[in-house]
Design a protein around this motif. Structure first.
Motif, mmCIF file in Angstrom:
data_model
loop_
_atom_site.group_PDB
_atom_site.id
_atom_site.type_symbol
_atom_site.label_atom_id
_atom_site.label_comp_id
_atom_site.label_asym_id
_atom_site.label_seq_id
_atom_site.Cartn_x
_atom_site.Cartn_y
_atom_site.Cartn_z
ATOM 1 N N ILE A 60 32.242 8.701 -17.678
ATOM 2 C CA ILE A 60 33.142 9.387 -16.754
ATOM 3 C C ILE A 60 33.419 10.810 -17.238
ATOM 4 C CG2 ILE A 60 35.518 9.422 -15.890
ATOM 5 C CD1 ILE A 60 35.378 6.346 -15.816
ATOM 6 N N SER A 185 28.001 15.255 -11.206
ATOM 7 C CA SER A 185 29.173 14.872 -10.430
ATOM 8 C C SER A 185 29.060 15.215 -8.958
ATOM 9 C CB SER A 185 30.420 15.558 -11.016
ATOM 10 O OG SER A 185 30.257 16.959 -11.011
ATOM 11 N N THR A 188 29.558 12.613 -5.884
ATOM 12 C CA THR A 188 29.991 11.317 -6.385
ATOM 13 C C THR A 188 31.345 11.469 -7.038
ATOM 14 O OG1 THR A 188 29.371 9.389 -7.701
ATOM 15 C CG2 THR A 188 28.927 11.552 -8.655
ATOM 16 N N SER A 189 31.983 10.344 -7.354
ATOM 17 C CA SER A 189 33.259 10.347 -8.062
ATOM 18 C C SER A 189 33.356 9.082 -8.874
ATOM 19 C CB SER A 189 34.423 10.422 -7.072
ATOM 20 O OG SER A 189 34.535 9.221 -6.330
ATOM 21 N N ALA A 190 34.141 9.159 -9.950
ATOM 22 C CA ALA A 190 34.300 7.981 -10.802
ATOM 23 C C ALA A 190 34.917 6.833 -10.028
ATOM 24 C CB ALA A 190 35.166 8.347 -12.005
ATOM 25 N N ARG A 191 35.889 7.126 -9.173
ATOM 26 C CA ARG A 191 36.545 6.052 -8.407
ATOM 27 C C ARG A 191 35.556 5.339 -7.514
ATOM 28 N NH1 ARG A 191 41.936 7.572 -5.245
ATOM 29 N NH2 ARG A 191 42.535 7.894 -7.438
ATOM 30 N N ARG A 192 34.701 6.101 -6.848
ATOM 31 C CA ARG A 192 33.735 5.463 -5.953
ATOM 32 C C ARG A 192 32.724 4.633 -6.739
ATOM 33 N NH1 ARG A 192 29.799 9.064 -2.259
ATOM 34 N NH2 ARG A 192 28.558 9.046 -4.163
ATOM 35 N N GLU A 193 32.299 5.140 -7.887
ATOM 36 C CA GLU A 193 31.315 4.396 -8.660
ATOM 37 C C GLU A 193 31.926 3.140 -9.296
ATOM 38 O OE1 GLU A 193 28.710 6.440 -11.201
ATOM 39 O OE2 GLU A 193 28.299 8.076 -9.798
ATOM 40 N N LEU A 194 33.197 3.198 -9.655
ATOM 41 C CA LEU A 194 33.838 2.022 -10.224
ATOM 42 C C LEU A 194 33.936 0.880 -9.222
ATOM 43 C CD1 LEU A 194 36.674 3.663 -12.353
ATOM 44 C CD2 LEU A 194 34.769 2.298 -13.212
ATOM 45 N N ARG A 195 33.869 1.205 -7.941
ATOM 46 C CA ARG A 195 33.903 0.148 -6.926
ATOM 47 C C ARG A 195 32.688 -0.768 -7.009
ATOM 48 N NH1 ARG A 195 35.414 4.416 -2.334
ATOM 49 N NH2 ARG A 195 37.656 4.637 -2.761
#
Length: 393
Positions: A60, A185, A188-195
């Motif tokens: 991240i 980046s 994309t975003s960390a929140r979206r990838e964590l999904r």
């Protein structure tokens, strides 16, 4: 295969040497720092815990940095903390350096897996994963036995100095061979990838990888005292047997690279069943050096073939997380790296002897097989499902 992938594998070799070399140094570290063998074994668990926490976190943090710059930051940090580890006389400081080194290693491997995957065709993630993990297996063949030999001749600190020295050409090679590229980046975003962690197929694959690698790390961490105290093998032969483990792991990761893209279910279920039986057989015959010489490379091959296949499948199962996929896979690999030595140390501390980690390894792999069967890992996937051909789960 792009040349840059092999340069990433060179750095992974240095880091793999550090991660695994304690298997041949545990008794010396315990004696020098006046701690128990299980406590010295916990240095491996500390490294693995740092990898677990660091893999997604460092991935991240690297989102807004060009991948080459992120790789260099992680690798240089890794180099410097090994110098600190080589000179310290404190167990607490050495433990801290293992955690920091693991954070740097985790970030490097997470970014390297993603970078290498972006350099090859979409259906070759298994092959590129096998090349990168090949750096780890070469570490087992050359680096780990070499570290054990250095430890016998000049003391365990020499192995830490050697890792720092090997990291220097890896820094230069990455600087010259890996494309700078823009930060990953964009779009994309960390929140979206964590999904992506909501996907049950990904979670199942990560669980299986953690259990299988837990069995590998459990047995490997205590291999040196097992061979000498139970098998009656002289200490001078320990580096050679560690090299046999490395040769087997190289063969296994190579086979895993060939089958991970085409026949993952057969590799995981068939190889996992053979692996669980093999750890149990090793426990039963550990007092005889002849079976040990045979089983060490065979079990290493099975462990890394199944383990690398599961890591590759985790990359396939996270198509919506192109940046964090490597972090997920790295974390899963090292959950096992923490669980295994910890469980093995508990068994030894309970007075069950140095055979007990082998029984723990057999149990962890058996749990993985049960989880695979219950989850339907081995069932064919309907072609109508999204990206089913890619996951193969």
């Amino acid at each position: 295969m792009p040349f840059a992938v092999y340069m990433l594998a060179l750095a992974v070799f240095a880091q793999g040497t550090s991660e695994f070399m304690l298997a041949g140094l545990v008794p010396d570290i315990a004696g020098d720092l006046s701690v128990s063998i299980p406590a010295a074994g916990n240095l491996t668990s500390a490294f693995a815990l740092g990898m677990i926490i660091g893999a997604p976190l460092m991935a991240i943090l690297s989102l807004r940095r060009p991948r080459r710059r992120a790789l260099l930051i992680f690798l240089i940090t890794f180099l410097l903390v090994h110098i600190v580890g080589a000179v310290t006389t404190s167990y607490a400081v050495l433990l801290a350096t293992r955690v920091i080194a693991a954070l740097a290693n985790a970030g490097f491997l997470a970014v390297a897996l993603t970078t290498a995957g972006a350099l090859v065709a979409g259906g070759a993630k298994g092959r590129v994963t096998s090349v990168l993990l090949g750096g780890v297996t070469v570490a087992c063949v050359a680096g780990v036995p070499g570290g054990a030999l250095l430890g016998q001749v000049w003391g365990w600190r020499a192995a830490f100095w050697a890792v720092a020295a090997v990291s220097v050409p890896a820094v230069v090679a990455i600087l010259r061979s890996v494309p700078a590229g823009p930060p990953p980046s964009a779009g994309t975003s960390a929140r979206r990838e964590l999904r992506a962690l909501r996907d049950t197929r990904l979670l199942t694959t990560l669980l299986l990888g953690a259990l299988v690698n837990g069995g590998t790390f459990c047995a490997f961490t205590f291999l040196a005292p097992l061979l000498t105290e139970v098998g009656g093998i002289g200490e001078v032969w320990v580096p050679a047997l560690l090299a046999l483990f490395g040769l087997g792991s190289f063969a296994g990761v190579t086979a895993g690279g060939r089958f991970a893209d085409a026949r993952p279910r057969r590799m995981v279920l068939g190889g996992g069943g053979a692996l669980a039986a093999g750890w149990a057989l090793f426990a039963l015959t550990a007092g005889n050096p002849v079976p040990a010489v045979v089983l060490v490379p065979v079990l290493a091959a099975l462990s890394f073939a199944v383990g690398s296949t599961l890591i590759a499948r985790a990359l396939y199962a996270a198509p919506t997380a192109p940046t964090l996929a490597g972090g997920f896979a790295t974390a899963a690999f090292n959950v096992g790296g923490a669980l295994g030595p910890w469980a093995g140390g508990l068994a030894i501390g309970a007075g069950l002897g140095f055979r007990s980690p082998l029984w723990v390894s057999a149990g962890l792999v058996a749990l993985a097989l049960i989880a695979a069967i219950v989850s339907g890992f081995g069932r064919p996937v309907r072609e109508s499902r999204p990206h089913s051909a890619a996951t193969g789960l």
